[in-house]
Scaffold this motif. Structure first.
Motif, PDB file in Angstrom:
ATOM      1  N   ASP A  30     -12.043  11.745  10.888  1.00  0.00           N
ATOM      2  CA  ASP A  30     -11.635  11.761   9.486  1.00  0.00           C
ATOM      3  C   ASP A  30     -10.683  10.623   9.136  1.00  0.00           C
ATOM      4  O   ASP A  30     -10.457  10.341   7.963  1.00  0.00           O
ATOM      5  CB  ASP A  30     -10.941  13.087   9.140  1.00  0.00           C
ATOM      6  CG  ASP A  30     -11.860  14.277   9.330  1.00  0.00           C
ATOM      7  OD1 ASP A  30     -13.083  14.092   9.238  1.00  0.00           O
ATOM      8  OD2 ASP A  30     -11.349  15.369   9.583  1.00  0.00           O
ATOM      9  N   GLY A  31     -10.077  10.029  10.130  1.00  0.00           N
ATOM     10  CA  GLY A  31      -9.180   8.907   9.897  1.00  0.00           C
ATOM     11  C   GLY A  31      -7.861   9.278   9.253  1.00  0.00           C
ATOM     12  O   GLY A  31      -7.186   8.422   8.698  1.00  0.00           O
ATOM     13  N   ASP A  32      -7.494  10.555   9.297  1.00  0.00           N
ATOM     14  CA  ASP A  32      -6.246  10.962   8.631  1.00  0.00           C
ATOM     15  C   ASP A  32      -5.099  11.085   9.635  1.00  0.00           C
ATOM     16  O   ASP A  32      -4.415  12.087   9.727  1.00  0.00           O
ATOM     17  CB  ASP A  32      -6.433  12.244   7.828  1.00  0.00           C
ATOM     18  CG  ASP A  32      -6.860  13.432   8.669  1.00  0.00           C
ATOM     19  OD1 ASP A  32      -7.312  13.231   9.810  1.00  0.00           O
ATOM     20  OD2 ASP A  32      -6.737  14.563   8.179  1.00  0.00           O
ATOM     21  N   ILE A  33      -4.882   9.990  10.354  1.00  0.00           N
ATOM     22  CA  ILE A  33      -3.818   9.938  11.359  1.00  0.00           C
ATOM     23  C   ILE A  33      -2.587   9.297  10.741  1.00  0.00           C
ATOM     24  O   ILE A  33      -2.676   8.280  10.065  1.00  0.00           O
ATOM     25  CB  ILE A  33      -4.257   9.122  12.593  1.00  0.00           C
ATOM     26  CG1 ILE A  33      -5.428   9.794  13.296  1.00  0.00           C
ATOM     27  CG2 ILE A  33      -3.097   8.902  13.558  1.00  0.00           C
ATOM     28  CD1 ILE A  33      -5.109  11.103  13.956  1.00  0.00           C
ATOM     29  N   LYS A  82      -8.569   1.780   4.599  1.00  0.00           N
ATOM     30  CA  LYS A  82      -9.059   1.741   3.212  1.00  0.00           C
ATOM     31  C   LYS A  82     -10.581   1.799   3.245  1.00  0.00           C
ATOM     32  O   LYS A  82     -11.210   1.479   4.243  1.00  0.00           O
ATOM     33  CB  LYS A  82      -8.612   0.450   2.518  1.00  0.00           C
ATOM     34  CG  LYS A  82      -7.116   0.227   2.520  1.00  0.00           C
ATOM     35  CD  LYS A  82      -6.459   1.024   1.445  1.00  0.00           C
ATOM     36  CE  LYS A  82      -4.980   0.650   1.379  1.00  0.00           C
ATOM     37  NZ  LYS A  82      -4.121   1.750   1.106  1.00  0.00           N
ATOM     38  N   GLY A  83     -11.179   2.215   2.126  1.00  0.00           N
ATOM     39  CA  GLY A  83     -12.633   2.241   2.026  1.00  0.00           C
ATOM     40  C   GLY A  83     -13.206   3.605   2.357  1.00  0.00           C
ATOM     41  O   GLY A  83     -12.486   4.573   2.566  1.00  0.00           O
ATOM     42  N   GLN A  84     -14.532   3.667   2.430  1.00  0.00           N
ATOM     43  CA  GLN A  84     -15.212   4.945   2.617  1.00  0.00           C
ATOM     44  C   GLN A  84     -15.308   5.364   4.075  1.00  0.00           C
ATOM     45  O   GLN A  84     -15.308   6.539   4.374  1.00  0.00           O
ATOM     46  CB  GLN A  84     -16.612   4.883   2.006  1.00  0.00           C
ATOM     47  CG  GLN A  84     -16.585   4.832   0.495  1.00  0.00           C
ATOM     48  CD  GLN A  84     -17.975   4.865  -0.078  1.00  0.00           C
ATOM     49  OE1 GLN A  84     -18.887   4.243   0.447  1.00  0.00           O
ATOM     50  NE2 GLN A  84     -18.138   5.618  -1.160  1.00  0.00           N
ATOM     51  N   VAL A  85     -15.436   4.418   4.985  1.00  0.00           N
ATOM     52  CA  VAL A  85     -15.554   4.753   6.402  1.00  0.00           C
ATOM     53  C   VAL A  85     -14.146   4.961   6.949  1.00  0.00           C
ATOM     54  O   VAL A  85     -13.357   4.032   7.036  1.00  0.00           O
ATOM     55  CB  VAL A  85     -16.288   3.644   7.184  1.00  0.00           C
ATOM     56  CG1 VAL A  85     -16.352   3.992   8.661  1.00  0.00           C
ATOM     57  CG2 VAL A  85     -17.669   3.411   6.615  1.00  0.00           C
ATOM     58  N   LYS A  86     -13.832   6.189   7.294  1.00  0.00           N
ATOM     59  CA  LYS A  86     -12.473   6.539   7.690  1.00  0.00           C
ATOM     60  C   LYS A  86     -12.310   6.727   9.194  1.00  0.00           C
ATOM     61  O   LYS A  86     -11.201   6.899   9.669  1.00  0.00           O
ATOM     62  CB  LYS A  86     -12.030   7.842   7.000  1.00  0.00           C
ATOM     63  CG  LYS A  86     -12.062   7.778   5.486  1.00  0.00           C
ATOM     64  CD  LYS A  86     -10.970   6.895   4.955  1.00  0.00           C
ATOM     65  CE  LYS A  86     -10.925   6.969   3.447  1.00  0.00           C
ATOM     66  NZ  LYS A  86     -10.117   5.959   2.855  1.00  0.00           N
ATOM     67  N   SER A  87     -13.385   6.716   9.945  1.00  0.00           N
ATOM     68  CA  SER A  87     -13.304   6.959  11.382  1.00  0.00           C
ATOM     69  C   SER A  87     -12.354   5.953  12.029  1.00  0.00           C
ATOM     70  O   SER A  87     -12.376   4.766  11.720  1.00  0.00           O
ATOM     71  CB  SER A  87     -14.697   6.837  11.997  1.00  0.00           C
ATOM     72  OG  SER A  87     -14.643   7.096  13.367  1.00  0.00           O
TER      73      SER A  87
END
Length: 135
Positions: A30-33, A82-87
């Motif tokens: 999710d990239g929410d680190i 930033k952007g749509q790809v959050k991995s």
């Protein structure tokens, strides 16, 4: 996900404190680190375990069994791309003082990473590490 990668003992300057640098790799779909500096309201307030998002435990070992546990938790800053790809995947380097331990002592490091959705990674463990400082 977080995994132990490597470690290094060194003596910091100018105070000559004995330190351990731990290297870890991580992956988050999710990239929410990470947290922003202003993230101090619940559940990220100082009274909460989620104030810190990198949980580090140093286990002092005696004959392979845990004798003492020391916590060295930290706040990792927000690194959401930033952007749509959050991995996200990357490496974390973290330094902790180990002045109270002697050459020849053995330790083990436990590591967990918490994302902003409060998902806690499975605890990763280092192998047993024998303390040896450069001369």
């Amino acid at each position: 996900m977080i995994e132990y990668k490597n470690h290094e003992f060194f003596i910091s300057s100018p105070l000559e404190i004995r330190m351990l640098k731990i290297e870890m790799t991580f992956r988050d779909g999710d990239g929410d680190i990470g947290l922003n500096q202003e993230d101090t309201l619940p559940p990220f307030d100082k009274a909460s375990p989620f104030y810190h998002n990198l949980w580090i435990e140093l286990y002092s070992l005696k004959m392979g069994n845990i004798e003492d546990t020391f916590n060295f938790n930290a706040r990792i800053q927000n690194i959401t791309p930033k952007g749509q790809v959050k991995s996200l995947e990357g490496e974390i380097q973290y330094e902790i003082p180990v002045d109270g331990l002697a050459d020849g002592d053995s330790i083990r490091i436990g590591m967990q990473l918490v994302d902003r959705a409060l998902n806690v990674s499975v605890k990763a463990l280092s192998p047993d590490i024998r303390i040896q400082f450069p001369q």
